[in-house]
Each structure stands twice: as C-alpha cells, then as structure tokens.
Design an enzyme around this catalytic site. Structure first.
Site, PDB file in Angstrom:
ATOM      1  CG  HIS A 166      -1.485 -41.715 -17.142  1.00 45.38           C
ATOM      2  ND1 HIS A 166      -2.343 -41.419 -18.192  1.00 45.38           N
ATOM      3  CD2 HIS A 166      -1.062 -42.981 -17.354  1.00 45.38           C
ATOM      4  CE1 HIS A 166      -2.433 -42.465 -18.979  1.00 45.38           C
ATOM      5  NE2 HIS A 166      -1.666 -43.428 -18.495  1.00 45.38           N
ATOM      6  CG  HIS A 223      -2.023 -49.122 -12.846  1.00 51.04           C
ATOM      7  ND1 HIS A 223      -3.117 -48.669 -13.564  1.00 51.04           N
ATOM      8  CD2 HIS A 223      -0.938 -48.893 -13.636  1.00 51.04           C
ATOM      9  CE1 HIS A 223      -2.721 -48.204 -14.721  1.00 51.04           C
ATOM     10  NE2 HIS A 223      -1.408 -48.323 -14.804  1.00 51.04           N
TER      11      HIS A 223
HETATM   12  O1  G3P Z   1       3.306 -49.581 -16.610  1.00 50.28           O
HETATM   13  C1  G3P Z   1       2.114 -50.213 -16.880  1.00 50.28           C
HETATM   14  C2  G3P Z   1       0.982 -49.275 -17.191  1.00 50.28           C
HETATM   15  O2  G3P Z   1       0.971 -48.232 -16.256  1.00 50.28           O
HETATM   16  C3  G3P Z   1       1.067 -48.729 -18.571  1.00 50.28           C
HETATM   17  O3  G3P Z   1      -0.042 -47.960 -18.945  1.00 50.28           O
HETATM   18  O4  G3P Z   1      -1.164 -45.858 -19.415  1.00 50.28           O
HETATM   19  O5  G3P Z   1      -1.450 -46.900 -17.199  1.00 50.28           O
HETATM   20  O6  G3P Z   1       0.696 -45.837 -17.809  1.00 50.28           O
HETATM   21  P1  G3P Z   1      -0.500 -46.581 -18.312  1.00 50.28           P
HETATM   22 MG    MG Z   2       1.921 -46.349 -16.069  1.00 49.56          MG
END
Ligand code: G3P
Ligand code: MG
Length: 247
Positions: A52, A10
């Site tokens: 982000h 992630h």
């Molecule tokens: O794409 C999955 C996840 O990354 C969504 O949440 O806030 O971590 O971008 P966030």
């Molecule tokens: Mg994301």
C-alpha cells in the site's frame, strides 16, 4: 451489473491481519471471506508486489521508497510484526504469489493498481494487467478479477494490455466528468469513498448502467444505508463485525 461478490476484505484481511500479505488472506478465510481487495505496486526492478504505502516505515521496517528498491532488498523484510507480534515472520507477497494463493483458495479479487509514483503509472498498469491476464487465460465473466486504480493512466494502460479484464475507476470524490472517464476506460464500475457518496450520485451511476463499489465501510448500519442508495458492493476493514454473506 455486479456479478461479483458484494462484500470484500480490504487489503486482504482488513485490519485484523497485516495488510496485503498471505496472512491477511488466511485471516479473511477464517472469517468466511472469499473475496478481497489488495494493492499492487512495482519495485524498482519491476516486480509487482502487494503493497500500500510507497515507502517503508509503517508496514515495513527501515526507510526508503519502494520505487527505489529492488525486490531482493525487500523480500526478506519483516512485514507482519508491525501489527502484532503473532504475525512476526510474515513476508511481503508478490502479485504472482497473491494470485496463486487466491486462485487456490477460491478468493475473488479486486486488484487495485497502485503506482508508487506518477511516472510508473503506465508500467504498473501494464504489468499488473499482464500478470492477471496470464493467470486467468481462458476464463471469463464473474470469475475474473476487477482491476481498479486511482490512476486513470494506469487503468488505460491496463486496458491496452488486457482489454478483456474488467476495470473499475477508483475515486475519492466523484468528479464531474465521471461518466466520460468510465466510457474512456470501458469500465464496468465506479469505485468510490462512501464518505463522499450521496444518494443522487449513486442513482446517477446506477442509472448510467455501471456497477458501484464503495470503500471502506466498517459498520453494518452504514452498509445498509448505502445499499438503499443502490451500492452494489463494498470492502471492509472489519471482517469481524461484518459477515461476508451479509448482503
Ligand atoms: O480500493 C479501495 C481502497 O483500497 C482504496 O484506498 O488507500 O485503502 O488503497 P486504499
Ligand atoms: Mg486499496
């Protein structure tokens, strides 16, 4: 239904490295990860960058909105020290740099289109899709990144700009009209928060013929549970706890 990698780091390298940076991808590689999710946002002068938060303050020093800052104001900011002093000197990464790095290293990508503000949704989807399509010209199938977004509008714009790139509709809670939305987007998958997923919703998505991707799963027991429900893939912050090839 899911020809892509099944476990993704992630935001590049999970929480072990500064998110959405090349250091993140490097950290992923060190842990055996050759698949990553990352977020793409536009600066005021429309440079797609990996980012982000829509503002400075957490991962970037100072204050101010990304949508009100030009790339020239952001490019030299410290982007690694917020997590750990050993990452000091890390800089923001443009989408172009991120795509180049991942292609060179054989990292498969889930590109999350993250408009900094609602009014930039279409443009963020369009420019991100165009940049990815340029880099992947002539490629097809499982090699292609999946574009995802919480913004339906951004994904529609991505579809118009680069129809051949696969799309995943990203939602926190699966809405009533999920199937109509996926059809409208001609999406290949639903991406959703594992915390709100239920076995019956998972079964419905799979029965309808779509891929099912979950964020952000940080322990293997939970991963195994949702795998039983039919989930195809997930991203994790804990690339140290979950082996890239565990599924
Ligand atoms: O794409 C999955 C996840 O990354 C969504 O949440 O806030 O971590 O971008 P966030
Ligand atoms: Mg994301």
């Amino acid at each position: 239904m899911w020809p892509y990698p099944r476990i993704l780091a992630h935001r590049g390298g999970g929480t072990l490295a500064p998110e959405n940076t090349l250091a993140g991808f490097r950290c992923g590689l060190e842990h055996g990860y050759r698949a990553a999710e990352f977020d793409v946002m536009l600066t005021r002068d429309e440079v797609p960058i990996l980012m982000h938060d829509p503002q400075r303050g957490r991962t970037l020093p100072g204050a101010g909105k990304i949508a009100e800052s030009d790339w020239a104001e952001l490019r030299d900011l410290e982007a690694g020290a917020w997590l750990d002093a050993r990452f000091a000197g890390e800089r923001l990464c443009t989408l172009e740099q991120g795509l180049d790095f991942c292609l060179a290293e054989g990292i498969w990508m889930n590109v999350e289109i993250k408009p900094a503000a609602a009014e930039f949704a279409r443009r963020t989807g369009e420019l991100t899709a165009q940049a990815v399509a340029r880099r992947f010209a002539g490629k097809s199938g499982a090699a292609l990144p999946v574009l995802s977004s919480f913004s339906f509008e951004a994904l529609l714009a991505a579809k118009e700009a680069a129809p051949a790139l696969p799309r995943g509709y990203l939602v926190d809670v699966i809405p009533e009209d999920w199937q109509a939305r996926l059809e409208q987007l001609q999406a290949v998958a639903l991406h959703t928060n594992h915390k709100h997923l239920t076995p019956s919703l998972a079964a419905a998505v799979k029965t309808a013929g779509y891929g099912l991707f979950c964020y952000t799963v940080n322990d293997m027991a939970r991963a195994e549970e949702i795998r039983q429900w039919g989930v195809d893939a997930f991203c994790t912050d804990r690339i140290d706890l979950i082996a890239a090839d565990a599924w």
